[in-house]
Design a protein around this motif. Structure first.
Motif, short mmCIF file in Angstrom:
data_model
loop_
_atom_site.label_atom_id
_atom_site.label_comp_id
_atom_site.label_asym_id
_atom_site.label_seq_id
_atom_site.Cartn_x
_atom_site.Cartn_y
_atom_site.Cartn_z
N ALA A 1 -4.47 -20.09 -37.62
CA ALA A 1 -4.89 -19.35 -36.43
C ALA A 1 -6.11 -20.01 -35.81
CB ALA A 1 -5.19 -17.91 -36.81
N TYR A 2 -7.00 -20.48 -36.66
CA TYR A 2 -8.22 -21.14 -36.17
C TYR A 2 -7.87 -22.39 -35.38
CZ TYR A 2 -13.01 -22.80 -36.15
OH TYR A 2 -14.25 -23.21 -35.74
N LEU A 3 -6.99 -23.21 -35.95
CA LEU A 3 -6.57 -24.43 -35.26
C LEU A 3 -5.86 -24.10 -33.95
CD1 LEU A 3 -5.33 -26.73 -38.14
CD2 LEU A 3 -7.34 -27.02 -36.68
N LEU A 4 -5.07 -23.03 -33.97
CA LEU A 4 -4.32 -22.63 -32.78
C LEU A 4 -5.25 -22.38 -31.61
CD1 LEU A 4 -1.47 -20.17 -33.76
CD2 LEU A 4 -1.31 -22.34 -32.55
N THR A 5 -6.39 -21.72 -31.88
CA THR A 5 -7.31 -21.39 -30.79
C THR A 5 -7.92 -22.66 -30.21
OG1 THR A 5 -9.12 -21.12 -32.35
CG2 THR A 5 -7.91 -19.13 -31.72
N LYS A 6 -7.86 -23.76 -30.97
CA LYS A 6 -8.44 -25.01 -30.49
C LYS A 6 -7.44 -25.89 -29.75
CE LYS A 6 -12.40 -24.37 -32.64
NZ LYS A 6 -12.83 -23.21 -31.83
N THR A 7 -6.13 -25.54 -29.85
CA THR A 7 -5.14 -26.44 -29.25
C THR A 7 -5.03 -26.23 -27.75
OG1 THR A 7 -3.47 -24.83 -29.84
CG2 THR A 7 -3.69 -26.73 -31.29
N LYS A 8 -4.33 -27.18 -27.14
CA LYS A 8 -4.20 -27.18 -25.68
C LYS A 8 -3.20 -26.14 -25.21
CE LYS A 8 -4.91 -31.21 -22.72
NZ LYS A 8 -4.34 -32.54 -22.45
N HIS A 9 -1.98 -26.17 -25.80
CA HIS A 9 -0.92 -25.28 -25.34
C HIS A 9 -0.79 -24.11 -26.29
CE1 HIS A 9 0.18 -28.47 -22.60
NE2 HIS A 9 0.15 -29.30 -23.64
N LYS A 10 -1.84 -23.27 -26.29
CA LYS A 10 -1.88 -22.14 -27.23
C LYS A 10 -0.61 -21.30 -27.20
CE LYS A 10 -6.60 -21.46 -26.68
NZ LYS A 10 -7.67 -20.65 -26.09
N GLN A 11 -0.21 -20.90 -25.96
CA GLN A 11 0.91 -19.96 -25.85
C GLN A 11 2.19 -20.55 -26.41
OE1 GLN A 11 0.47 -16.87 -25.29
NE2 GLN A 11 -1.70 -17.29 -24.94
N LEU A 12 2.37 -21.86 -26.18
CA LEU A 12 3.58 -22.52 -26.68
C LEU A 12 3.60 -22.51 -28.20
CD1 LEU A 12 6.10 -24.25 -26.01
CD2 LEU A 12 4.65 -26.23 -26.44
N ILE B 1 -5.07 -12.31 -36.58
CA ILE B 1 -6.23 -13.20 -36.77
C ILE B 1 -6.45 -14.04 -35.53
CG2 ILE B 1 -7.17 -15.08 -38.15
CD1 ILE B 1 -5.71 -13.96 -40.54
N PHE B 2 -5.36 -14.53 -34.97
CA PHE B 2 -5.46 -15.32 -33.75
C PHE B 2 -6.10 -14.51 -32.63
CE2 PHE B 2 -3.60 -16.45 -29.63
CZ PHE B 2 -3.94 -17.79 -29.54
N ASN B 3 -5.66 -13.27 -32.48
CA ASN B 3 -6.22 -12.41 -31.43
C ASN B 3 -7.71 -12.19 -31.65
OD1 ASN B 3 -3.96 -12.09 -29.90
ND2 ASN B 3 -3.22 -10.35 -31.11
N ALA B 4 -8.10 -11.95 -32.91
CA ALA B 4 -9.51 -11.72 -33.21
C ALA B 4 -10.34 -12.97 -32.87
CB ALA B 4 -9.67 -11.35 -34.68
N LEU B 5 -9.80 -14.14 -33.21
CA LEU B 5 -10.52 -15.39 -32.93
C LEU B 5 -10.64 -15.64 -31.44
CD1 LEU B 5 -9.00 -17.66 -35.70
CD2 LEU B 5 -11.43 -17.19 -35.41
#
Lengths: 265, 357
Positions: free
Chosen positions: A76-87, A154-158
């Motif tokens: 989840a942490y890495l996801l918040t850092k990526t470019k195409h989060k929604q994808l 977790i992603f939402n919280a981050l």
């Protein structure tokens, strides 16, 4: 008056599909297999067989939750850092659209003695291992199935975390680890709790996977409920186990629930 | 608010048009109305060509639905939501359904082909006089094993399974009666035994089998055995025939200590609407030629004596599926042991499952 009228469907729903079934389950739990009123089911529950089953269920549910959290948080942490989060998020949610049974059958093929995973093991020189019908495969498949429900909260919280708080921590000289431990993690704790609830509670009453993936070598309370209702037709005992499952779930909700009533907001 | 209402309207519109479409499709195919016959049977348990033939002969439309356990079938019939005209339960389910009043009596005068059924399979304890049921198929519970994987070792009895050489090689079917019955038979007790000391003894014997047991599974057992996931499986004879069809290295054996003899029977549940058609169908399936065709397709053993004449010799003379009289004497039919005894069987089976290696 109109406001009450709009609430009627809601109350009807809660009454018919939440309250009534719970009352029915409690009612059934007081009847033995011959249909006489008795407490025998509760006595049976406190015999070593069912107590061991309870401990087993909790142990596996704990393992599944812990493994999911361990993988889900960094993801989840890495996801918040990526470019195409929604994808990326969509890709993580996608498997939940596939029927559970199909996924379980797919793993039967993958983990089999002549399956893809063992073919890979053979190729890299590890040799064929028994994967199906082991504790490992049971926990692995369960984690695979439940992990989206851990990642999402977790992603939402981050995402909601204010980045200036992290900047402030860094400005004040906190190391990366300290920032995570003292700032990021405490602020996302609600997401972690929500995720743990969403994984722990269903895995406590998991049943089908115990047969398909664990070959009935793992027996949880869920398996016993299924058997009492469908095979033995001992509804009373099945209901009694369900009562204990509900108690367990309610206490978990209470323990991990938000205790911030009125404090913040 | 306006948006919500129009959204609501749209959803209802779609729902109703879908309903309309399914109705038109069904009626264009001739379903709906009095000329249909709904059959409720186990999956893959009839030659589809026979259904076509029956439709042609009678002009009735057949709706074929399937179930995968007696319990699921009974639940659905007792709820009564769907009209099933013919169902095919196993013998212990029939005595239960009889007790609960879920069956309609069968009019024997409308089933002249009943005379072709072997007398051995008529008038049995679960339905004296065949008042409610007509035999469909019969079979045994036995051992499927993979000769090649076991290095040419032969298995002839239940007790062979306890051989330490078969470590982690056995797949069991997930059925309390089947597996407890196997343990009871291996101790030379009856598989309808209700003596608790005997049952406990059987459970202890099963615990000793644990190191050899790889898994206890449901219908997947067929796929797992055909894929050689394990070398030995405890299965029903018909499943065995199916697996052997897929993998020629497998063989089936009826253990010499004796085993279970089971029947699936055609009944008319109380939900039936087309009772005349149900009788026609049962009579049609008892026609020797049809019964033979069905037996060849499904792989289970037919109770139809006359049909044996139409079956290839290698099938009829195969003692694995049509056992000799001598062995047949050792086969037992499950008796309805009553709810609480059955619960005890299940309890012991559950404890066996929880027994760790």
């Amino acid at each position: 008056m109109r406001r009450y009228a709009y609430a009627i469907p809601y109350w009807l729903w809660i009454g018919l599909f939440v309250v009534a079934p719970i009352i029915l389950i409690i009612y059934y739990s007081f009847f033995d297999i011959e249909g006489h009123f008795s407490l025998v089911n509760y006595e049976t529950f406190f015999t070593p067989v069912y107590l061991r089953m309870t401990v087993n269920s909790f142990w596996y549910a704990f393992l599944i939750t812990a493994c999911s959290l361990l993988i889900a948080y960094p993801t989840a942490y890495l996801l918040t850092k990526t470019k195409h989060k929604q994808l990326w998020l969509l890709l993580i949610i996608l498997p939940t659209w596939v029927n559970l049974l199909l996924k379980a059958y797919a793993f039967l093929g993958l983990f089999g003695t002549y399956g893809a995973v063992n073919a890979l093991f053979e190729a890299i020189g590890i040799g064929t291992k028994q994967l199906l019908f082991t504790d490992f495969s049971f926990v692995f498949v369960s984690v695979y199935i439940f992990i989206p429900f851990m990642i999402l909260p977790i992603f939402n919280a981050l995402e909601k975390l204010n980045p200036s708080l992290i900047d402030a921590a860094r400005d004040l000289g906190a190391s990366e680890w300290t920032t995570f431990r003292r700032v990021i993690f405490p602020l996302t704790l609600d997401g972690v709790k929500a995720g743990c609830q969403a994984v722990f509670i269903p895995s406590l009453s998991l049943f089908m996977l115990t047969r398909l993936i664990a070959g009935n070598r793992v027996i949880t309370l869920g398996t016993a409920v299924e058997q009492h209702f469908l095979v033995t037709q001992n509804w009373g005992m099945g209901a009694t186990i369900a009562v204990f499952l509900m108690i367990a779930m309610a206490s978990i909700m209470a323990l991990t629930g938000n205790k911030k009533w009125g404090v913040r907001q | 608010m306006k948006k919500i209402s129009s959204l609501f309207l749209l959803v209802w519109l779609i729902a109703f048009s879908l309903l309309y479409v399914t109705k038109t499709i069904e009626s264009s195919k001739g379903y709906g109305g009095a000329n249909t016959l709904t059959i409720y049977n186990w999956g893959d348990y009839i030659d589809p060509a026979l259904i076509k033939k029956f439709e042609k002969e009678t002009g009735l439309k057949v709706i074929y639905q399937t179930f995968d356990s007696n319990e699921a079938m009974m639940t659905k019939i007792s709820q009564g939501g769907t009209t099933f005209d013919v169902a095919v339960p196993s013998e212990y389910a029939i005595s239960k359904m009889k007790e609960e009043g879920l069956l309609l009596p069968i009019n024997h005068s409308k089933i002249p082909n009943l005379r072709y059924i072997d007398e051995r399979f008529l008038d049995l304890s679960f339905d004296p006089g065949n008042e409610y049921s007509i035999p469909y198929f019969w079979g045994t519970v036995g051992i499927v094993y993979n000769r090649a994987l076991l290095g040419g070792k032969e298995i002839t009895s239940w007790n062979d399974l306890w051989d330490p050489a078969f470590k982690n090689q056995i797949l069991l079917i997930d059925g309390a009666r089947e597996i407890m019955g196997m343990a009871l038979n291996s101790l030379h007790y009856s598989l309808n035994d209700t003596n608790k000391t005997h049952l406990l003894q059987a459970k202890q014997k099963l615990d000793q089998l644990t190191p050899n047991v790889k898994a206890i599974v449901g219908d997947e057992i067929k796929m797992l055995l055909a894929n050689e996931e394990a070398a030995i499986g405890i299965v029903w004879s018909g499943d065995a025939a199916e697996i052997m069809w897929e993998n020629e290295r497998l063989d089936y054996v009826i253990p010499k200590e004796g085993t279970n003899l089971w029947f699936d029977n055609m009944v008319i549940p109380k939900t039936a609407k087309n009772i005349e058609g149900a009788h026609q169908f049962i009579n049609f399936m008892l026609d020797p030629k049809n019964a033979a065709q069905n037996a060849e397709y499904v792989g289970y053993s037919t109770p139809n004596k006359k049909a044996l004449e139409y079956l290839p010799k290698e099938i009829v003379e195969d003692e694995r599926f049509y056992p000799s009289e001598q062995l047949a004497d050792k086969l037992e039919v499950y008796e309805n042991l009553g709810k609480s005894m059955l619960a005890y069987y299940n309890e012991l089976f559950l404890q066996f499952k929880m027994h760790r290696k």
